[in-house]
Every structure is written in structure tokens, then in C-alpha cells.
Scaffold this motif. Structure first.
Motif, PDB file in Angstrom:
ATOM      1  N   ASN A 240       7.877  81.409  83.485  1.00 34.87           N
ATOM      2  CA  ASN A 240       7.013  83.018  83.732  1.00 34.87           C
ATOM      3  C   ASN A 240       6.143  83.223  82.033  1.00 34.87           C
ATOM      4  N   GLN A 241       5.053  83.270  82.486  1.00 42.10           N
ATOM      5  CA  GLN A 241       5.313  83.958  80.407  1.00 42.10           C
ATOM      6  C   GLN A 241       4.840  85.243  80.765  1.00 42.10           C
ATOM      7  N   HIS A 242       5.111  85.864  82.080  1.00 44.47           N
ATOM      8  CA  HIS A 242       4.826  87.338  82.234  1.00 44.47           C
ATOM      9  C   HIS A 242       3.312  88.384  81.240  1.00 44.47           C
ATOM     10  N   GLY A 243       3.627  89.056  80.533  1.00 48.11           N
ATOM     11  CA  GLY A 243       3.206  90.027  79.978  1.00 48.11           C
ATOM     12  C   GLY A 243       2.395  89.607  78.714  1.00 48.11           C
ATOM     13  N   LYS A 244       2.702  87.906  77.963  1.00 48.22           N
ATOM     14  CA  LYS A 244       2.422  87.684  77.245  1.00 48.22           C
ATOM     15  C   LYS A 244       1.251  86.312  77.071  1.00 48.22           C
ATOM     16  N   GLY A 245      -0.252  86.393  76.075  1.00 48.15           N
ATOM     17  CA  GLY A 245      -0.653  85.414  76.299  1.00 48.15           C
ATOM     18  C   GLY A 245      -0.257  84.551  75.798  1.00 48.15           C
ATOM     19  N   THR A 246       1.004  83.505  76.726  1.00 45.34           N
ATOM     20  CA  THR A 246       1.845  82.338  75.742  1.00 45.34           C
ATOM     21  C   THR A 246       1.497  81.500  77.189  1.00 45.34           C
ATOM     22  N   CYS A 247       0.839  81.583  77.693  1.00 40.68           N
ATOM     23  CA  CYS A 247       0.301  80.194  78.766  1.00 40.68           C
ATOM     24  C   CYS A 247      -0.502  79.065  77.902  1.00 40.68           C
ATOM     25  N   GLY A 248      -0.844  78.675  77.070  1.00 42.83           N
ATOM     26  CA  GLY A 248      -0.853  77.334  76.221  1.00 42.83           C
ATOM     27  C   GLY A 248       0.484  76.462  76.054  1.00 42.83           C
ATOM     28  N   ALA A 249       1.964  77.884  75.542  1.00 42.39           N
ATOM     29  CA  ALA A 249       2.591  77.635  74.535  1.00 42.39           C
ATOM     30  C   ALA A 249       3.843  76.737  76.425  1.00 42.39           C
ATOM     31  N   THR A 250       3.708  77.797  77.530  1.00 37.80           N
ATOM     32  CA  THR A 250       3.957  77.899  78.417  1.00 37.80           C
ATOM     33  C   THR A 250       4.333  76.646  78.514  1.00 37.80           C
ATOM     34  N   THR A 251       2.928  76.329  78.764  1.00 32.28           N
ATOM     35  CA  THR A 251       2.151  75.117  80.025  1.00 32.28           C
ATOM     36  C   THR A 251       3.467  74.118  79.053  1.00 32.28           C
ATOM     37  N   ALA A 252       3.166  73.472  78.052  1.00 37.43           N
ATOM     38  CA  ALA A 252       3.243  73.152  76.642  1.00 37.43           C
ATOM     39  C   ALA A 252       4.761  72.743  77.250  1.00 37.43           C
ATOM     40  N   SER A 301      12.476  85.006  80.255  1.00 36.00           N
ATOM     41  CA  SER A 301      14.041  84.808  80.313  1.00 36.00           C
ATOM     42  C   SER A 301      14.281  84.170  78.524  1.00 36.00           C
ATOM     43  N   ASN A 302      15.585  84.395  77.844  1.00 32.49           N
ATOM     44  CA  ASN A 302      15.694  84.583  77.010  1.00 32.49           C
ATOM     45  C   ASN A 302      15.132  83.004  76.184  1.00 32.49           C
ATOM     46  N   PRO A 303      15.501  81.684  76.931  1.00 32.34           N
ATOM     47  CA  PRO A 303      14.737  80.668  76.199  1.00 32.34           C
ATOM     48  C   PRO A 303      13.496  80.614  76.154  1.00 32.34           C
ATOM     49  N   SER A 304      12.763  81.356  77.001  1.00 34.30           N
ATOM     50  CA  SER A 304      11.240  81.491  76.946  1.00 34.30           C
ATOM     51  C   SER A 304      10.889  82.052  75.957  1.00 34.30           C
ATOM     52  N   ARG A 305      11.313  83.408  76.147  1.00 37.33           N
ATOM     53  CA  ARG A 305      11.020  84.169  74.649  1.00 37.33           C
ATOM     54  C   ARG A 305      10.769  83.121  73.417  1.00 37.33           C
ATOM     55  N   MET A 306      12.235  82.277  73.057  1.00 43.87           N
ATOM     56  CA  MET A 306      12.292  81.413  71.828  1.00 43.87           C
ATOM     57  C   MET A 306      11.421  80.319  71.702  1.00 43.87           C
ATOM     58  N   PHE A 307      11.784  79.466  73.060  1.00 48.39           N
ATOM     59  CA  PHE A 307      10.326  78.619  72.525  1.00 48.39           C
ATOM     60  C   PHE A 307       9.343  78.782  72.453  1.00 48.39           C
ATOM     61  N   GLN A 308       8.699  79.987  73.552  1.00 51.72           N
ATOM     62  CA  GLN A 308       6.872  80.327  73.211  1.00 51.72           C
ATOM     63  C   GLN A 308       6.584  81.199  72.170  1.00 51.72           C
ATOM     64  N   SER A 309       7.301  81.728  71.614  1.00 49.88           N
ATOM     65  CA  SER A 309       6.898  82.232  70.357  1.00 49.88           C
ATOM     66  C   SER A 309       7.333  81.569  69.145  1.00 49.88           C
ATOM     67  N   VAL A 409      -7.149  70.592  94.465  1.00 47.15           N
ATOM     68  CA  VAL A 409      -6.269  70.441  92.543  1.00 47.15           C
ATOM     69  C   VAL A 409      -5.500  71.454  92.572  1.00 47.15           C
ATOM     70  N   THR A 410      -4.340  70.308  92.538  1.00 48.89           N
ATOM     71  CA  THR A 410      -3.281  71.128  92.569  1.00 48.89           C
ATOM     72  C   THR A 410      -2.406  71.533  91.530  1.00 48.89           C
ATOM     73  N   PHE A 411      -1.987  72.572  90.445  1.00 44.94           N
ATOM     74  CA  PHE A 411      -1.712  72.947  89.518  1.00 44.94           C
ATOM     75  C   PHE A 411      -0.434  74.039  89.190  1.00 44.94           C
ATOM     76  N   THR A 412      -0.447  73.967  87.690  1.00 45.66           N
ATOM     77  CA  THR A 412       1.715  74.811  87.738  1.00 45.66           C
ATOM     78  C   THR A 412       0.213  76.075  87.083  1.00 45.66           C
ATOM     79  N   ASN A 413       0.042  76.626  87.175  1.00 44.03           N
ATOM     80  CA  ASN A 413       0.323  78.012  86.762  1.00 44.03           C
ATOM     81  C   ASN A 413       1.880  78.900  86.014  1.00 44.03           C
ATOM     82  N   PRO A 414       1.213  79.160  84.660  1.00 43.93           N
ATOM     83  CA  PRO A 414       2.340  79.566  83.709  1.00 43.93           C
ATOM     84  C   PRO A 414       2.731  80.706  84.573  1.00 43.93           C
ATOM     85  N   HIS A 415       2.428  81.540  85.457  1.00 46.06           N
ATOM     86  CA  HIS A 415       3.005  82.621  85.690  1.00 46.06           C
ATOM     87  C   HIS A 415       3.639  82.370  86.734  1.00 46.06           C
ATOM     88  N   GLY A 416       5.083  81.162  87.068  1.00 42.09           N
ATOM     89  CA  GLY A 416       5.398  80.628  87.253  1.00 42.09           C
ATOM     90  C   GLY A 416       5.849  80.256  88.989  1.00 42.09           C
TER      91      GLY A 416
END
Length: 437
Positions: A240-252, A301-309, A409-416
Motif C-alpha cells: 500500500n502506497q498510503h499517504g504518498k504519491g508513489t503509485c507508479g513506484a508501488t505498481t512497479a 511498510s519498511n520495505p515499501s518505504r525503502m523500495f518506493q523512494s 477490467v480488473t486491476f490492482t490498485n497500489p492502495h492495497g
């Protein structure tokens, strides 16, 4: 008859890049002018106060008395207040103007609509790896107990070295019911020891064991990092990207886990190491962001903060720009410009993360149907999932399209969560697809 829309070269075009550059230039120019005006207002108001504070015999106004200089002071005071208020509220007003401009671009140039979704429904909404719901915890406990005997048997059948690695990883998952059940499920589903990373260096179990035993950078909680990575790999929809605009990085991030979870763990190992660097399969390096641990994101999560940034920083495509994780902005020269990645930036990141050649294709007003049909053909040919950008809540958003069937159309939203939408409505909000070349 030739379809002229398909004949128009539209590859690798980012429809918002020009608007972004103009926005940055205008913001800088107006900011400089406003700063100069404020400085002038301050100096004039100060001069007026000095004159007004002089005794009456020296050409000033006495305390409690009115006079010409008191009127001047009041005038410049009001001017200064107006300048200060204008400067203070300018970013908010300019942001709203840019949002309006983007919507007009989407509507009149791209032909995309903005507004509330009428057919959007939820398909799956699991809780976060670091903040599970009581229902998810209870379900994980029940499943773990049910399959415990099978796990013990499967672990005993592993070679001695692999058995020791599994037990070491399991030890770090004991504090998380989701992670402990996730590790068990990975084993029983045949994903452990698992396939090797894209470089062919190690299995998933090897990489998880490496994360559980290698030296880590100061401040990294090993138990949390290992447990959260295991839970993410077992079910990437929980990311989950939560409160950051990291939808692109989270999708990756989600796409990479689905294609090769071992590669994802290998990269997290590098980012978590004292050196804080990981070479992607494409050859370029991503690095742990200096403020990766900023906790103003509503609970990533910790890995998400690290990887997404790290991916957000690598995905910058404007000259001299970098990503500020704390403020969640692309920054040039200390000035925060906008949030999120451009489609070209996500393609740049996926190039390196997967080793495949990705490109972005914009859905313009005149080729929208053709681009949408191309996406469906790619999915049918097994090239999915397909990251796409669409209009969302007055702005833009990246999601990952998993399938199109029965008019949905079924899709995964990076908001979890996983969601679906009617094809007709989805086609109207599509702005670009990011796909293998």
C-alpha cells in the motif's frame, strides 16, 4: 481501410510533460517576483514606521495621534499584509490552477473524463502486512494450525542446508502471524526454495535467508524487514502506497514481485545493506534514499518505504531533478514542483527492474480506442499485467491491469486492493499504458 489512428506514431509521448515544464517555469518566476515584492513591501513599511515614530517636532506623529505619516504607515502595513497573504496562499492557489489545467488537458486533448466512478467495485481488499485486521490475523492463525503438520513434513524433506535457512527465516517471522503463515504457504505451494533471481544467483529461500543474516544499515529493524518482505511476497496486493504519491513506484514493486519475487528480495537486500545500493537487472543502480524512513506516509511498510523512494528517485526524467521523500515532491533547485512519476519515468524504472524494454503510449482523443484495444491484445498474448495511468479523484493515478473479461477490467490498485470497472467507463479514463516494446 487503413486505420489512421493506428498509423500515427504516439510511442513514448508523455502528454503532461510540457505542462509540467511550463508549471515549473511559471512557479519559479512568480515565486521570485513575489519574494521581491515582499522585500520591497517590508522596506517601505519599515521606512514609514520610522517616520511615524519620530516626535511631532521632528516631522513625525505623536503616540495616539493621527497624522500624515500614520496614514502612510497604515497604507504600507495593509500593502505588506496583502503581499504576505498572496505569497502564503500562492502555492495552494497555483496548485489548484494546475489541477484545473491538467483536467482541461485530459478532457479536451486526451479526451479522458473526470468525475466519480459509477461502476467501480472492490474485488479483494486484504489488510496491510504491518497493520493486519483482526479478521486477517484470525484467518492466518487458523490456516497456519491447519497446515502445520504438512509444513513440518515439508521442512524435514528439505536438504539440511535449506532446512536451516528456512528455520532462520521463520524465526524472524514469529512476531507476525501474516508473515509466519505466508512463509508456510510459500513452502507448501512450491515457491520455496523457489526460482532464482533474474541474475540466476540464488533462490527465493537463499535471498530471504540473506536478508535475515546479512549486515544491515543502522536503524533498520531486521525482524520487521524480514517479516514484511515475506508477507509482501506471499500476497503483493497487501502493498500500500498510503499517504504518498508513489503509485507508479508501488505498481512497479507489485509487478516485479509477481514476475520474479526473488529479484525483489535481492534488491531489498542491497537497499538494506550498509552500502544501501542495489544493481538492477538492467545494469543501473538504485540507492537507499537518505530520508527513506520518513514516517509521514500514514503507515507504509519498511520495505515499501525503502523500495518506493529509491524507485521514485531513479524514475526522475526532468533535468537536474530529484525526489524528496519527506515532502513527496519532484524537486529542482530546492523548489518542489509536483508529486508522482511521469509515465516515461515508470517505463524507465521498469526497463531496469525487469531487464525488458518498456515504453509508454499516450491515449489521445483520436487514438483512445486503438490504445485500449492494444492493451487487451497484450493481455491476451500473456504480456500482462499492464501498468496504466488514468484520471482519478481530479488528478492522475497508476494501477496495474490484470485482466479484461466479461465486460470488466480488473486491476490492482497500489492502495492495497483489487478492483474492477466496466470496460466502457475504464476506456474513458485511460490516459496511457506502460508496456513492453
Amino acid at each position: 481501410m487503413t486505420d489512421l489512428r493506428a498509423a500515427i506514431p504516439i510511442r513514448s509521448i508523455d502528454p503532461r510533460r510540457g505542462l509540467t515544464k511550463v508549471t515549473a517555469r511559471v512557479s519559479g518566476a512568480v515565486g521570485s517576483a513575489a519574494a521581491s515584492a515582499q522585500g520591497l513591501g517590508d522596506r517601505l513599511a519599515l521606512s514609514a514606521r520610522v517616520l511615524a515614530d519620530k516626535p511631532a517636532g521632528e516631522g513625525g506623529a505623536n503616540d495616539g495621534q493621527s497624522g500624515p505619516f500614520a496614514a502612510v504607515t497604515s497604507l504600507f502595513g495593509k500593502a505588506r499584509a496583502w503581499v504576505s497573504d498572496t505569497i502564503t496562499n500562492f502555492p495552494k492557489k497555483f496548485s489548484k490552477f494546475c489541477e484545473w489545467g491538467q483536467q482541461q488537458w485530459d478532457k479536451h486533448v486526451l479526451g479522458a473524463t473526470h468525475g466519480d466512478f459509477k461502476s467501480l467495485v472492490g474485488v479483494d481488499d486484504p489488510s496491510d502486512v504491518n497493520d493486519p485486521s483482526s479478521q486477517d490475523v484470525d484467518a492466518a492463525k487458523e490456516a497456519f494450525a491447519k497446515h502445520r503438520a504438512a509444513e513440518v513434513k515439508a521442512v524435514a524433506a528439505l536438504p539440511e542446508a535449506e532446512r536451516a535457512r528456512y528455520e532462520a527465516v521463520a524465526k524472524h517471522c514469529e512476531g507476525s502471524t501474516l508473515a509466519r503463515r505466508g512463509l508456510q504457504r510459500l513452502l507448501l505451494d512450491g515457491q520455496l526454495p523457489g526460482a532464482k533471481d533474474l541474475r540466476g544467483e540464488a533462490t527465493l529461500l537463499d535471498q530471504l535467508h540473506g536478508l535475515a543474516t546479512q549486515p544491515l544499515a543502522p536503524g533498520i529493524d531486521r525482524g520487521a524487514m524480514v517479516a514484511e518482505v515475506v508477507a509482501e511476497v506471499e500476497n503483493p496486493v497487501r502493498i500500500n502506497q498510503h499517504g504518498k504519491g508513489t503509485c507508479g513506484a508501488t505498481t512497479a514493486q507489485i509487478l516485479l514481485i509477481r514476475q520474479n519475487p526473488t529479484e525483489y528480495v535481492r534488491l531489498v537486500r542491497g537497499l538494506s545493506s550498509p552500502d544501501g545500493a542495489a544493481q538492477m537487472f538492467g545494469g543501473k543502480t538504485i540507492r537507499r534514499h537518505h530520508d527513506w524512513a520518513a514516517d509521514n506516509d500514514n503507515g507504509r511498510s519498511n520495505p515499501s518505504r525503502m523500495f518506493q523512494s529509491a524507485v521514485m528517485e531513479f524514475g526522475q526524467i526532468l533535468p537536474f531533478s530529484h525526489y524528496d521523500n519527506t515532502d513527496d515532491k519532484t524537486v529542482i533547485g530546492g523548489v518542489g514542483l509536483f508529486g508522482g512519476l511521469m509515465p516515461g519515468g515508470l517505463a524507465k524504472a521498469l526497463d531496469q527492474l525487469t531487464g525488458k524494454d518498456y515504453e509508454s503510449t499516450a491515449a489521445w482523443r483520436w487514438n483512445r480506442g486503438a490504445v485500449y484495444d492494444d492493451m487487451k491484445k497484450m493481455l491476451a498474448a500473456g504480456q500482462g499485467p499492464i501498468p496504466i495511468s488514468l484520471t482519478w479523484n481530479g488528478g492522475g493515478h497508476f494501477v496495474q491491469v490484470d485482466k479484461v473479461e466479461n465486460g470488466k477490467v480488473t486491476f490492482t490498485n497500489p492502495h492495497g486492493r483489487v478492483q474492477s470497472m466496466d470496460e466502457s467507463e475504464f476506456r474513458n479514463v485511460l490516459t496511457s499504458i506502460i508496456h513492453p516494446a
